[in-house]
Structure formats: C-alpha cells, structure tokens
Design a protein around this motif. Structure first.
Motif, PDB file in Angstrom:
ATOM      1  N   PHE B 112     111.050  53.735  53.152  1.00  0.00           N
ATOM      2  CA  PHE B 112     111.303  55.446  52.832  1.00  0.00           C
ATOM      3  C   PHE B 112     109.667  55.870  52.571  1.00  0.00           C
ATOM      4  O   PHE B 112     109.469  56.886  53.125  1.00  0.00           O
ATOM      5  CB  PHE B 112     112.007  55.794  51.702  1.00  0.00           C
ATOM      6  N   ASP B 118     113.673  57.929  58.014  1.00  0.00           N
ATOM      7  CA  ASP B 118     114.381  58.791  57.288  1.00  0.00           C
ATOM      8  C   ASP B 118     115.560  58.104  56.681  1.00  0.00           C
ATOM      9  O   ASP B 118     116.130  58.684  55.790  1.00  0.00           O
ATOM     10  CB  ASP B 118     115.092  59.837  58.398  1.00  0.00           C
ATOM     11  N   SER B 119     115.910  57.141  57.048  1.00  0.00           N
ATOM     12  CA  SER B 119     117.017  56.297  56.573  1.00  0.00           C
ATOM     13  C   SER B 119     116.950  54.850  56.758  1.00  0.00           C
ATOM     14  O   SER B 119     116.158  54.207  57.462  1.00  0.00           O
ATOM     15  CB  SER B 119     118.132  56.791  57.388  1.00  0.00           C
ATOM     16  N   LYS B 140     116.406  61.544  52.179  1.00  0.00           N
ATOM     17  CA  LYS B 140     116.499  60.174  52.730  1.00  0.00           C
ATOM     18  C   LYS B 140     117.851  59.826  52.572  1.00  0.00           C
ATOM     19  O   LYS B 140     118.559  60.106  51.664  1.00  0.00           O
ATOM     20  CB  LYS B 140     115.484  59.060  52.164  1.00  0.00           C
TER      21      LYS B 140
END
Lengths: 269, 269
Positions: B112, B118-119, B140
């Motif tokens: 992150f 983002d993930s 996130k």
C-alpha cells in the motif's frame, strides 16, 4: 538438504533452534544504520555469532518486502551468505505463499531455485494443487501452516469440520498429496497440548514451532508433547534472540540468548 | 481509491474488466527480449493498448518474484507507470499474503505504501489479526480469498463447517472484522451458481473473479448471479488477453480480446 542431514545436524549441535531473521530498521543498533546495507550487516553479525547454536535460520519475507528493492537485495545477500559459509544450515523462507498450480510453481522457483532456500512456508487454503508444485522439488521442504500461534487461529483453524477441528483435516488431507514426504508443518507453541493430537496424525513429520518467547510458548511442554523419534521439531525464536540488545554488543547478547535455548534443548535430546 | 471512484470508472468505461499482468518471459514476443526490461516493456505496451477498456490491472507477484531482484524492479516500474499515467485505474497486487499481526503490517506497508497499490489479495487461514492490519489503511482495499477457481478449492473451502461450507464461514466471519468495509473477496468463476449463495452473505461487496477464459468460467452466469446494485464485480482475464498473440502485434491483439470482453460486459450494465 535431506531430512536426514537436518537430523544429523541437530544431533551434532544438540540443538533444534531456528532463529528468525525478522529485521526491522527501527529496532537494530543505531551504529549499523551507517552501513551500506544495514539489514545484511545485522544478519551477518547475528549469523556469525549464533550459527554453532542453531540449525536453521528463517527470514520472514514481509520484513524484506517492506523495504522494496533494497529489502530484496538484503534477503538475497543473506541467503547467499548462509549458503556459501554455512551450507549445513537449514534455511527457511517464511513467505506463507500459495496460489493456483502454475503460479505456485513460479513461487517455488523463486524460493528454491533463484534464492536457493531449503524450504518455504505455504498457506493451505487453496488446497492440493496450490501446494503440490512446491512438493515437486527434490530435497526441498514445504512447511505448511497447520495451527498458528496467533489469536486469529481460533477463527478458522480450530472450527469443527465434521467431528474434528479444521487444522486436523488440513493435516490429514495433506498426507495424501504427491510427494507429501517433503511436507513439514507450522504449529504454534501457545497450545502445547495440541501437539499430542497432532502427533497422532503426523507422528514423524517435522514441525516448525514459532511462539516460544515473544509469543508466549513454553519450550518444555512443546518438547514433552511434540518430540518424535527423529526429533521432529524446529523451535523458532526471533525477537527474543535478535533484539536481545540494541547496542554494539547485540550479536554477543543474541548468542547468549541462543545458548540458553540450546542448552534447554540439549536436555531433551 | 474509494469504492465510489471505482464504480464511477466502471460506469464511465462500461467495463468491469481487470487484466492480469502475469508475465512469463517464455511467453512474450521474442522481439521484446532485446529490451533492457522486457517484462516492463511488455506491460507498458499492454497497458497503453488496453487501459480504456478495463478498470483494473492485477500483476500476480509470483511472476515477478520468480525473476528475483530484476522481477521486483519490473513490478515497481509497472505500478509506478500505472499510477503516474493512469491514476484512475484500480491496481491489485495479487500476492495472497497473510501473517501474524505485526508481520501483516509489514506486507501492508510494502504493497500500500512502498508500491502504492490500491489493493492486495490476502489469504484467510490465519484469521482476524492476520487480515485486520491490511484493513487499517484508508482508501485501500483488501481482497480476501473466499472461493477459488482451482481444483484444490474442494479440499477445504467447500468442506462443511457445522451446516455450511467453510468459505461461507470465512465470508460471514470477516464481516465482523474492524474496517470490514475495506474488504473485497476472490470468488472463482468456475462455480457461477455459488454466486447466489455468496450474495446472500455479502450482497454489496466487490468480488474479484478470476477464471473467466483460461480457467473456464462463463461471463454470462457470473453476471447473472453476481452483479450487485453497485456492480460489485471485477472480472479478471490474464492469459486470454495478454497472450492473444506473441508476434509484434501482441498489444493490438490484446486490445481486441479486451474489447470483446468489454462489449460483453457493457450489455450487463
């Protein structure tokens, strides 16, 4: 490395200690931060000071990935240093990987071939075809999570599947996988009495036991219930050893802590 | 990125396609092997050709780790390229990580913060305190394995715990974790009828669905049973798109395949 070689090393050193190389730049002695690669400098000093007292080292990959490319470089240097200078020592990439077949093969290559670790930890959730690609490597060992030492272990691992806990289903099922003799298991030390149950299912398998020390496990109980004919235990300690001091004497203090554990272990062999 | 921004992107592009960047040097066009960084060169060309047709890219970390330091460098360059040039695109580190608390935090920081994905995908076996450290990051997303598309899914995920399958227990339990609104789930497309059951437990959560294409899933069934009010689906295709051709026209052919899927998806929105 074969299991026989690991056992021979244990008998010779009178130790089944594994030292976790979970290196955090916020916790290592300040004087090392001047080094070009502080993480490797720390690991090298710890390894040189403790290698005669333990049989395995276990870097947890999270601590290296957290530093990006530099961290991976430190991990590479650490495993190369171990393999070149102490080839008799068993090396564990604590990576807890697992993916579908062809992708697991990529992970297996990364850790067994590129980095030349003797073993890697894996997660069981995706089942047989996520673990078998690791088992296909000769004289390499796959250490699968069974019963972990954290609180979350009670969320799923100890849930009843039919008439027994899920982790027992995991252990039992894995025995039928191809090349299952290359399997070892992670079993947390906070629940030492579980070892009796586990030994009924996998009487001879090696168990990697974290949670002695910082996580609160008791060495005596683990040995009482967990030792097998072939020893069958690798007891891991990370923070209790590597952060025994954060002064210039850190390696010496780490060796003292490792020596204490080695001597406790010697009594059980 | 917020979920709302992801949904807005889906509505705008009329696509919920995720492209898996699982790059294997044995499979990419030969002319790219002359490049300084063939993996990044491949990814860049695929991204530039397909970014208007998809809403997410998902590199699987195994494919990068298999090439050691060089591989991590390619991964870094890929995510930096995406974040700089297409910041509206949702990025997924398909890493399937999971460890005890403080160690999971290290992984979360790696993906992150350091890499700014983002993930990230995670494995559930170690329970609450292995996943919550990921959930603590604002905006996130943590994509947890629920029901995977491989054969081994039947080893544990579909085993009955009490009166229902284990993956349902995993879904249900995770809803009680702190910041569980940051959770998404991996649900394989080979068992489309399961989506009805899953939507009873997590009616609005985003589901990342691998297995359309190479793994045999059916887009129509997945949409029929899986779409939610907020779309709630990211359908992943990797090999079917990125290896559509291994000639100089590879990016163009990838775009054609992506366009086919995008058009199928448009009909369901």
């Amino acid at each position: 490395m074969t299991t026989q070689e690991l056992v021979a090393q244990i008998r010779k050193k009178k130790s089944f200690l594994c030292i976790g190389l979970d290196v955090d730049l916020d916790k290592i002695p300040a004087h090392l931060l001047k080094e070009e690669d502080p993480i490797f400098a720390f690991n090298k000093a710890i390894i040189d000071a403790t290698q005669h007292l333990c049989v395995a080292y276990k870097p947890n990959t999270a601590f290296y990935e957290a530093y990006g490319l530099k961290g991976w470089k430190s991990l590479e240097k650490t495993i190369y240093y171990l393999n070149e200078n102490y080839p008799e020592i068993f090396t564990i990439a604590d990576a807890k990987r697992g993916d579908i077949g062809n992708t697991s093969t990529m992970y297996a290559k990364a850790f067994f071939e590129d980095l030349a670790f003797d073993s890697v930890t894996v997660a069981p959730y995706m089942g047989k075809d996520s673990v078998e690609p690791f088992l296909a490597f000769e004289n390499k060992h796959t250490i699968m999570l069974a019963l972990t030492s954290n609180e979350g272990a009670f969320d799923f691992q100890t849930k009843k599947v039919g008439n027994r806990e899920f982790y027992k289903t995991v252990l039992e099922t894995s025995k039928n996988w191809k090349n299952s003799t290359n399997l070892m298991y992670v079993v947390g030390a906070t629940k030492a009495t579980y070892f009796t149950e586990i030994r009924k299912i996998v009487p001879n398998s090696f168990l990697l036991v974290p949670g002695v020390g910082a996580q609160g496990g008791n060495l005596k109980d683990v040995c009482k219930y967990g030792l097998s004919e072939n020893v069958g235990l690798l007891i891991n300690s990370s923070r209790g050893i590597i952060y025994a001091s954060n002064e210039v004497d850190f390696a010496e203090k780490a060796a003292e802590k490792a020596k204490e554990l080695q001597q406790e272990m010697e009594a059980f062999l």
